[in-house]
Motif scaffolding. Structure first.
Motif, PDB file in Angstrom:
ATOM      1  N   ILE A  59      16.328  -6.022  -0.355  1.00 31.48           N
ATOM      2  CA  ILE A  59      15.407  -6.947  -0.166  1.00 31.48           C
ATOM      3  C   ILE A  59      15.879  -7.952   1.154  1.00 31.48           C
ATOM      4  O   ILE A  59      16.802  -8.709   0.770  1.00 31.48           O
TER       5      ILE A  59
ATOM      6  N   ARG B 121      11.676 -11.185   2.004  1.00 29.42           N
ATOM      7  CA  ARG B 121      11.139 -10.390   0.656  1.00 29.42           C
ATOM      8  C   ARG B 121      10.614  -8.995   0.994  1.00 29.42           C
ATOM      9  O   ARG B 121      10.229  -8.413   0.020  1.00 29.42           O
TER      10      ARG B 121
ATOM     11  N   ARG C 206      11.216  -5.201   1.422  1.00 27.01           N
ATOM     12  CA  ARG C 206      12.127  -4.111   0.738  1.00 27.01           C
ATOM     13  C   ARG C 206      12.145  -3.000   1.977  1.00 27.01           C
ATOM     14  O   ARG C 206      11.175  -2.416   2.500  1.00 27.01           O
TER      15      ARG C 206
END
Length: 280
Positions: free
Chosen positions: A177, A181, A183
């Motif tokens: 991450i 935020r 991924r």
């Protein structure tokens, strides 16, 4: 300054650094796979329990969770050991190779480079934040794995049953991450992070050697034809320009995946008719 021999040497240097980084990326990715593999195994155990085909499911789920936690501990141990080797062995190799590249480019004896106090201090200052960044990522991965284990245990106890697809989606242990935020797959992150660290370290080896061993004030920059100096979209293009050593130290790389290289120009030392950014 560009000659066929120099181009051949430069290509060899790039291949050596690329191979060093590629081997490290592969090892770190394999180590990270411990988390995802053990997660998949645990989810499969939960699916079997949900199907009602397993006798003694309480004992089995405890065993599965224990095995998962053991795998997390093994990941933590291996990932930290990798980080120690990367910072203590591989990055100093990249620094030294950058130093030797600078000496070869200037047609000087490679024996001029030794691990003086100045170079030792430089590599220590470089590797400390790189080491800390990797350790932070590892710590975060362990925290996420532990959160997944708790969520799995809670799901088993819940009357509503276990939704393994939801658990996998909420706790993807094959990702890293970022600060925004988002991924990203582990391999993509590892390639970007270790490439950045390796290139920056090698270029600082070249810069410091140009300053300490060659008495140079200027470096010639080789980069992608469209790469900007400060960052990739910068309209001040880097390739084929002359830059001061201080500027090179400030911008050893413009972005992740940058192929920037520096070649010392001791022949320009003392010149007052040139400015940083001039064509080589």
């Amino acid at each position: 300054m560009t000659t066929p021999v120099r181009e051949q040497r430069a290509e060899g240097d790039r291949q050596e650094l690329t191979a060093l980084i590629a081997a490290a990326v592969a090892q770190l990715t394999r180590t990270w796979a411990i988390l995802h593999t053990s997660q998949t195994t645990l989810l499969q155990q939960l699916e079997r329990i949900e199907s009602g085909r397993v006798v003694g499911q309480t004992r089995r789920i405890r065993t599965a969770l224990s095995e998962f936690n053991a795998a997390v501990a093994e990941f933590d141990r291996r990932a930290r050991a990798f980080t120690e080797r990367w910072a203590a062995r591989d990055l100093p190799i990249a620094y030294r190779d950058g130093a030797l590249r600078a000496l070869r480019a200037a047609d000087r004896d490679e024996a001029l480079f030794t691990w003086t106090a100045e170079h030792q201090g430089a590599i220590t200052a470089l590797t400390a934040p790189f080491w800390a960044d990797l350790i932070r990522r590892i710590t975060e991965a362990v925290r996420r794995a532990q959160a997944f284990a708790r969520a799995a245990q809670d799901a088993v106890r819940a009357a509503s049953g276990v939704d393994t697809a939801a658990l996998a989606a909420e706790h993807p242990l094959d990702t890293v991450i970022y600060a925004d935020r988002a991924r990203h797959p582990v391999h993509s992150w590892a390639r970007a992070a270790l490439s950045w660290q390796g290139v920056v370290t090698a270029n600082h080896g070249a810069i410091n050697t140009a300053r300490l061993e060659l008495g140079a004030e200027w470096m010639e920059v080789r980069d992608g034809p469209e790469c900007g100096w400060v960052n990739h979209p910068d309209t001040d293009h880097a390739d084929g320009t002359i830059r001061s050593l201080d500027e090179c130290a400030t911008y050893p790389s413009a972005h992740h995946g940058c192929i920037r290289e520096f070649y010392p120009r001791p022949d320009l030392t003392g010149r007052t008719d040139i400015a940083s950014g001039d064509p080589a």
